[in-house]
Motif scaffolding. Structure first.
Motif, PDB file in Angstrom:
ATOM      1  N   ASN A 115       0.889  -1.576   0.204  1.00 52.77           N
ATOM      2  CA  ASN A 115      -0.157  -0.277   0.079  1.00 52.77           C
ATOM      3  C   ASN A 115       0.253   1.045  -0.219  1.00 52.77           C
ATOM      4  OD1 ASN A 115      -1.947   2.238   0.387  1.00 52.77           O
ATOM      5  ND2 ASN A 115      -3.196   1.492   2.259  1.00 52.77           N
ATOM      6  N   SER A 150      -0.026   4.088   0.300  1.00 55.99           N
ATOM      7  CA  SER A 150      -0.589   5.139   1.241  1.00 55.99           C
ATOM      8  C   SER A 150       0.100   5.194   3.238  1.00 55.99           C
ATOM      9  CB  SER A 150      -1.910   5.284   1.483  1.00 55.99           C
ATOM     10  OG  SER A 150      -1.860   4.978  -0.014  1.00 55.99           O
ATOM     11  N   HIS A 151       0.854   3.916   2.797  1.00 59.57           N
ATOM     12  CA  HIS A 151       1.734   3.549   4.086  1.00 59.57           C
ATOM     13  C   HIS A 151       3.112   3.888   3.762  1.00 59.57           C
ATOM     14  CE1 HIS A 151      -1.229   0.530   5.292  1.00 59.57           C
ATOM     15  NE2 HIS A 151      -1.867   1.331   5.786  1.00 59.57           N
ATOM     16  N   TYR A 181       0.608  11.096   0.538  1.00 59.02           N
ATOM     17  CA  TYR A 181       0.141  10.201  -1.187  1.00 59.02           C
ATOM     18  C   TYR A 181      -0.994   9.801  -1.022  1.00 59.02           C
ATOM     19  CZ  TYR A 181      -0.207   6.551  -4.686  1.00 59.02           C
ATOM     20  OH  TYR A 181      -1.041   5.836  -5.613  1.00 59.02           O
ATOM     21  N   SER A 182      -2.052  10.118   0.276  1.00 59.34           N
ATOM     22  CA  SER A 182      -3.294  10.489   0.131  1.00 59.34           C
ATOM     23  C   SER A 182      -3.582  11.779  -0.212  1.00 59.34           C
ATOM     24  CB  SER A 182      -3.833   9.543   1.425  1.00 59.34           C
ATOM     25  OG  SER A 182      -2.899  10.753   2.830  1.00 59.34           O
ATOM     26  N   LYS A 204      -7.139  10.009  -4.160  1.00 61.21           N
ATOM     27  CA  LYS A 204      -8.132   9.213  -3.196  1.00 61.21           C
ATOM     28  C   LYS A 204      -8.735   7.775  -3.450  1.00 61.21           C
ATOM     29  CE  LYS A 204      -8.211  13.927  -3.260  1.00 61.21           C
ATOM     30  NZ  LYS A 204      -7.659  14.084  -1.477  1.00 61.21           N
ATOM     31  N   LYS A 205      -7.989   6.872  -4.632  1.00 58.79           N
ATOM     32  CA  LYS A 205      -8.922   5.467  -4.220  1.00 58.79           C
ATOM     33  C   LYS A 205      -7.105   5.081  -4.350  1.00 58.79           C
ATOM     34  CE  LYS A 205     -11.730   1.969  -6.503  1.00 58.79           C
ATOM     35  NZ  LYS A 205     -12.461   2.055  -7.673  1.00 58.79           N
ATOM     36  N   PRO A 206      -6.493   4.341  -3.559  1.00 59.62           N
ATOM     37  CA  PRO A 206      -5.193   3.841  -3.697  1.00 59.62           C
ATOM     38  C   PRO A 206      -5.355   2.262  -3.974  1.00 59.62           C
ATOM     39  CG  PRO A 206      -5.058   4.238  -1.634  1.00 59.62           C
ATOM     40  CD  PRO A 206      -6.316   4.639  -1.733  1.00 59.62           C
ATOM     41  N   ASN A 255      -2.274   5.360 -10.827  1.00 54.33           N
ATOM     42  CA  ASN A 255      -2.052   6.157 -10.248  1.00 54.33           C
ATOM     43  C   ASN A 255      -0.653   6.658  -9.714  1.00 54.33           C
ATOM     44  OD1 ASN A 255      -4.848   5.652  -8.722  1.00 54.33           O
ATOM     45  ND2 ASN A 255      -4.476   4.476  -7.760  1.00 54.33           N
TER      46      ASN A 255
END
Length: 608
Positions: free
Chosen positions: A524, A526-527, A532-533, A537-539, A570
């Protein structure tokens, strides 16, 4: 039936659960909770609270942990459904469960949870739990083990109880704690599968048969076969002393292998590597005569095939080209012979006849077998015909880039069975060795958790033939490819996710994992990527797609493809044209090409 028989043998210390709706702590058998008895209740709670984050990180998927908790009555069915439908990441969701257990302060329920958490299936599925479990065992110093009737003190100098063998009907014997063994002893208790034995360090160091079991002496490889783990073919990982593999003990200097006139000692790193010499001098027998030097050049041997325009010409002046330096520094490199191509692995190379060192798309070949793939090549001149970056193998041998074994060499590569050299040395997903499962049809090998779908527990002991996803899909299309009709993408992807389509999606995803050498698309983002988020909006990431495939969440092929394309969309949105953006574009192109190939989609000009 076996499970029921085992239930009768247990001695329960808690009453059965009542029929009320309130969830009580399930019954725990004395034998299963013994590893928690070494710490007090306060210590247990303290350790549990401190280890909540490590436990959460160690759990990478909800199965089999949550299902085992539900089946054993540790969480209710409603709790199980809530956790299954939780949209958060697995580690965050597990931390929430641990937080709830902490707040309840129900010691019996926490113990039940820990016993289920550290059972054999979960320790195998989530390897990081091994280290965490030791913190709950209460071991403070190195214990000892009884060998030949005597007790030997551990490194701490203290003497504790003997290792007692008990009845383990219907289940594998419980693993020993690493503190139960004095690793400095000349003899170590070892296990492999269902077999136990004693390893003698001095014999191990000299390459003799060093493991005694049931009055029979074995080499490590023979002991691996004796233990029923022949399929794993990596004794350094399958043979263990307590919780440590022999590979780990060698790295910690508790075991000594032969000195590196060859790191490839009597026992190879893997029976699939087969690069280690067996002769008494520990090195391949040298070629019978040195290379011939060209008159006028005292610096290097001159290849007969040197021309004014060949890379070897640079050696006449004593200079070494960057291309040659690159080949010498590499462990493997691309080779070609006419229209045939492959990758040559140096450690596997021996002679023209021996050492399956060249990996093609379908199999491993010796140099002569590689020539056989091109009907126009001369078998006598394999060293001249096979080339790497313009250099012949003859030149690379003369430059000590390749180590040519003599005709009378008795190393394992030159005298071993050819069938033992037919599989890869590393998993193509993580590019690591270890406990690998071999496909019966192709050279590929995988870790159980790397393959898609994930391989079941106990497959190492299964005597049935196993085929990887690559081979299963190829086999399912036999006789079909000749009559294949290509269709438009919109038509091909809207089909329902049948078993056959599901298998094709697994193949595409597995190919992406193998191609993603940087491993930046697996987790992920976002981690791992700051802010990143804020932009995405939709990783989406490969592990998420793998989980959804495993859970059969995709009802059509189109939804699967949409998620894969979202990963690369993305990546392009966030990275633009930087290095990572280019990596994403390259992997996206790879996916589109394979998608069209696997699903027989018509390729239009201008498409990826």
């Amino acid at each position: 039936v076996k499970r029921k028989e085992r239930e009768k043998e247990k001695v329960w210390i808690c009453p059965p659960r009542s029929s009320s709706s309130h969830l009580e702590a399930p019954a725990i058998s004395i034998s299963r909770m013994s590893f928690l008895n070494a710490v007090s209740v306060d210590e247990l709670l303290d350790i549990f609270i401190k280890e909540k984050v490590p436990i959460s990180i160690a759990i990478t998927s909800i199965f089999p942990l949550l299902h085992g908790l539900k089946d054993n009555g540790i969480i209710t069915r409603n709790e199980f459904m809530d956790l299954q439908n939780d949209s958060r990441e697995v580690d965050v969701m597990i931390y929430g469960l641990l937080d709830k257990l902490e707040n309840e302060r129900n010691v019996d329920r926490i113990k039940s949870f820990l016993i289920q958490l550290f059972n054999e299936e979960n320790l195998e599925k989530y390897p990081k739990l091994e280290k965490i479990k030791s913190k709950f065992s209460g071991a403070r110093c190195a214990d000892v083990i009884q060998i030949d009737g005597s007790e030997e003190p551990g490194p701490s100098g203290t003497q504790t109880g003997r290792l007692r063998k008990g009845n383990t009907t219907g289940r594998r014997k419980e693993k020993q704690n690493s503190t139960d063994v004095n690793f400095s002893s000349d003899r170590l208790p070892v296990t492999c599968g269902r077999s136990e034995g004693i390893l003698y360090k001095k014999k191990f160091a000299t390459g003799e048969k060093c493991i005694e079991a049931n009055g029979i002496w074995f080499t490590p490889k023979e002991f691996e076969n004796f233990g029923g783990r022949k399929r794993s073919k990596n004794w350094k990982k399958t043979i263990k002393c307590s919780r440590f593999t022999l590979d780990r003990l060698i790295k910690l200097n508790y075991l000594t292998t032969r000195k590196k006139s060859s790191i490839k000692s009597f026992f190879p790193v893997s029976t699939r590597r087969l690069t280690g010499p067996l002769n008494p001098m520990d090195t391949p027998t040298p070629p019978p005569s040195p290379p011939v030097f060209q008159s006028g050049s005292s610096l290097r041997p001159m290849s007969p095939s040197v021309t004014l325009h060949s890379p070897e010409r640079e050696m006449v002046t004593g200079e070494m080209s960057p291309e040659l330096r690159s080949l010498i520094a590499s462990d493997k490199f691309h080779v070609s012979c006419g229209a045939v191509t492959g990758v040559l692995y140096k450690l596997r190379f021996a002679t023209g006849n021996f050492g399956k060192c060249i990996r093609t798309e379908k199999k491993w070949c010796t140099p002569l077998e590689f020539l056989e793939l091109d009907a126009d090549m001369d078998f006598i001149s394999w060293d001249k015909s096979i080339r790497a970056n313009g250099f012949s193998l003859q030149t690379l041998i003369a430059e000590s880039c390749l180590n040519l074994h003599a005709n009378n060499c008795i190393c394992r590569t030159c005298t071993g069975r050819a069938s033992e050299q037919e599989n890869d040395d590393e998993c193509p997903v993580c590019t690591d060795g270890g406990n690998l499962i071999c496909c019966e049809n192709c050279p590929r090998v995988f870790h159980k958790e790397c393959h898609i779908p994930t391989l079941p527990s106990g497959i190492e002991d299964d005597t049935t033939k196993w085929y990887c996803t690559f081979c299963n899909v190829e086999k399912s299309q036999e006789g079909y490819l000749a009559n294949i009709i290509q269709t438009e993408e919109s038509q091909a992807l809207k089909v329902l996710m049948t078993l056959k389509q599901h298998q094709k999606c697994e193949l595409l995803l597995l190919k992406l994992y193998c191609e993603d050498e940087s491993e930046i698309f697996a987790k992920n983002p976002s981690h791992t990527i700051q802010n990143y988020s804020l932009y995405i909006k939709k990783p989406m990431w490969l592990d998420q797609v793998k989980q959804k495939l495993s859970d059969k969440s995709y009802h059509t092929v189109e939804r699967f493809v949409r998620d894969i394309r979202l990963i690369f969309k993305n990546c392009q949105t966030f990275n633009k044209d930087n290095e990572f953006g280019k990596l994403g574009e390259k992997l996206s192109t790879f996916f589109e090409i394979n998608l069209r190939d696997v699903f027989a989609i018509i390729s239009h000009r201008g498409s990826n």
